[in-house]
Design a protein around this motif. Structure first.
Motif, short mmCIF file in Angstrom:
data_model
loop_
_atom_site.label_atom_id
_atom_site.label_comp_id
_atom_site.label_asym_id
_atom_site.label_seq_id
_atom_site.Cartn_x
_atom_site.Cartn_y
_atom_site.Cartn_z
N THR A 164 -10.08 2.08 7.59
CA THR A 164 -10.52 0.68 7.50
C THR A 164 -9.87 -0.02 6.32
O THR A 164 -9.62 -1.23 6.37
CB THR A 164 -12.05 0.60 7.39
N LEU A 165 -9.59 0.73 5.26
CA LEU A 165 -8.93 0.13 4.09
C LEU A 165 -7.50 -0.32 4.40
O LEU A 165 -6.90 -1.05 3.60
CB LEU A 165 -8.93 1.11 2.92
N SER A 166 -6.96 0.08 5.55
CA SER A 166 -5.66 -0.46 5.95
C SER A 166 -5.74 -1.98 6.08
O SER A 166 -4.73 -2.68 5.94
CB SER A 166 -5.20 0.17 7.26
N ALA A 167 -6.93 -2.50 6.36
CA ALA A 167 -7.11 -3.95 6.42
C ALA A 167 -6.79 -4.60 5.08
O ALA A 167 -6.29 -5.73 5.02
CB ALA A 167 -8.56 -4.28 6.82
N TRP A 168 -7.09 -3.89 4.00
CA TRP A 168 -6.79 -4.37 2.65
C TRP A 168 -5.27 -4.50 2.48
O TRP A 168 -4.79 -5.45 1.84
CB TRP A 168 -7.37 -3.39 1.64
N ALA A 169 -4.53 -3.54 3.04
CA ALA A 169 -3.07 -3.58 2.93
C ALA A 169 -2.52 -4.85 3.56
O ALA A 169 -1.70 -5.56 2.95
CB ALA A 169 -2.48 -2.35 3.61
N PHE A 170 -2.97 -5.17 4.76
CA PHE A 170 -2.45 -6.34 5.45
C PHE A 170 -2.99 -7.64 4.85
O PHE A 170 -2.28 -8.65 4.80
CB PHE A 170 -2.77 -6.24 6.94
N ALA A 171 -4.22 -7.61 4.37
CA ALA A 171 -4.78 -8.79 3.71
C ALA A 171 -4.05 -9.08 2.40
O ALA A 171 -3.88 -10.24 2.02
CB ALA A 171 -6.27 -8.59 3.45
N GLY A 172 -3.60 -8.02 1.73
CA GLY A 172 -2.85 -8.20 0.50
C GLY A 172 -1.54 -8.94 0.74
O GLY A 172 -1.03 -9.64 -0.14
N LEU A 173 -0.99 -8.79 1.93
CA LEU A 173 0.25 -9.49 2.27
C LEU A 173 -0.02 -10.88 2.82
O LEU A 173 0.82 -11.77 2.67
CB LEU A 173 1.04 -8.68 3.32
N SER A 174 -1.17 -11.08 3.45
CA SER A 174 -1.41 -12.35 4.15
C SER A 174 -2.23 -13.35 3.35
O SER A 174 -2.09 -14.56 3.55
CB SER A 174 -2.11 -12.09 5.49
N GLY A 175 -3.12 -12.88 2.46
CA GLY A 175 -4.03 -13.80 1.79
C GLY A 175 -3.34 -14.85 0.94
O GLY A 175 -3.52 -16.06 1.13
#
Length: 426
Positions: A362-373
């Protein structure tokens, strides 16, 4: 039982804080980002990739480190320490050599792996030691990650001012090495706990096929994306608001910046307090609720409410400072609370025995949010029709995203049943 109670602080809470406080300094990036750009004669936008890569590698390493944490917590603590310290010190070396790709490799990739493995390492251990208060335990530890910015930022600024940017990295690398090594020595599972590969192993493909996982993943991803989008623009939003105040309206840019620097610093410090309080408060609240999805519903409803307040009052344009502060503080609290409540929510659906693996995925969401936010915020602000109040354009976008997150977590709560994996192993 007495031994269990006596040792859970030294075997779980203290080592968790000793690991999470150092790695939480990744959020101190803004302290030295511009200094790195100036030293390496690079644009701030290009240097910004160091932070984005660190968050990306954090999420992706956590996604793959789950089985290692399940099997050997000592090994994962050691891997985290080595990667984080080498990456942090290597960043200093790269700056000294004027080598920008080295910053991306060391701060972004190597340190990022240490972040992901270190973030994941203490979580299940805390849930085992504090079986009756899992939310509180994980909230306290994850609060260390959120509180790190408030602790380290002034220390970094002092060291930069006294010994210089490069030496700051070396000194703190040594300090963090000691802290994380002590955490590695102290951390251990409860007496009698034995790793059972038959019950602790879970197929990632099986998890990824479950709708309940994606409902949680989407809600978590959106909460981080919105939080980072708003946090990345905090200073500029406050500049817009304060510039409309009569006492600041006619000041030159230099005098204006000097006049409001104290206010900005105070607001950012209070932000950190709300972020930390949200991590402890929301996860503790989840211990007293039948379904932990309710906490996420509260977070999203609260975030939607404060964003709608901006839309209906146009507060950024009209300088209603109290309304802007309410939005910044409460979204920050929900941002922190989303992190601390996640492990116990996954525990509710998938069981404690496999929580390191499901949490990591689920923390993979953090990876993509770090790029998109950050990129989302920059895009919306740059294309706002009213450039005089361009940051106001971000609020409706965040509101819509929070609504999608609320729908996603509500589907998990009301429409999707518990997974069959959630054995009574708690």
């Amino acid at each position: 039982m007495a031994r269990f109670t006596e040792n859970r602080w030294t075997s779980a809470i203290i080592p968790a804080l000793l690991i999470h406080i150092p790695i939480g300094t990744v959020y101190c990036w803004s302290v030295f980002k511009q200094l790195i750009a100036d030293r390496l004669h690079a644009s701030p936008a290009s240097v910004e990739w160091g932070f984005s890569l660190a968050i990306f590698f954090l999420g992706m390493s956590a996604a793959f480190a789950g089985p290692m944490v399940e099997k050997n917590i000592k090994k994962s603590a050691l891997v985290s320490m080595v990667c984080f310290v080498v990456g942090f010190a290597g960043t200093g070396v790269s700056i000294a050599l004027n080598f920008l790709p080295g910053v991306f490799i060391c701060y972004g990739a190597i340190m990022g792996i240490g972040l992901g493995v270190g973030y994941l390492t203490p979580v299940k251990n805390l849930m085992l030691w504090f079986a009756d208060n899992k939310g509180l335990a994980t909230g306290i530890a994850v609060a260390g990650f959120g509180l790190a910015k408030a602790i380290a930022s002034p220390l970094m600024e002092y060291l930069i001012g006294t010994v210089g940017l490069v030496s700051m990295f070396f000194i703190l690398a040594a300090v963090y090495a000691v802290m994380m090594f002590v955490g590695f020595l102290l951390i251990k599972r409860p007496a009698g706990w034995v790793y059972d590969p038959a019950t602790s192993h879970v197929s990632r493909k099986t998890i990824l096929k479950k709708p309940v996982f994606w409902g949680i993943w989407i809600a978590f991803y959106i909460n981080i994306t919105c939080g980072l989008a708003l946090i990345s623009q905090e200073k500029d939003i406050l500049h817009d608001v304060l510039r409309a105040f009569p006492q600041y309206a006619n000041l030159s840019p230099a005098k204006f910046a000097a006049a409001i620097s104290g206010i900005i610093g105070l607001v950012l410090a209070v932000d950190s307090v709300f972020n930390t309080a949200g991590r402890v408060g929301f996860s503790t609240l989840s211990d007293h609720l039948k379904r932990r999805e309710t906490v996420y519903q509260v977070i999203f409803i609260m975030s939607i409410a404060v964003c709608l307040l901006q839309i209906f009052t146009n507060s950024i344009g009209n300088a209603l400072l109290w309304a802007v502060l309410a939005m910044l503080f409460l979204v920050n609290a929900g941002y922190g609370g989303g992190f601390s409540t996640l492990p116990v929510l996954l525990d509710q659906h998938f069981g404690t025995k496999t929580v390191s693996t499901t949490h990591g995925l689920t923390l993979s969401a953090w990876a993509f949010a770090g790029l998109s936010g950050n990129q989302l915020a920059s895009f919306v602000v740059a294309h706002a029709p009213d450039q005089a109040h361009r940051y106001a354009a971000l609020i409706p976008v965040l509101t819509g995203l929070f609504v999608v997150a609320l729908i996603s977590i509500s589907l998990v709560k009301y429409c999707l049943l518990y997974t069959s994996d959630a054995a009574d192993d708690k």
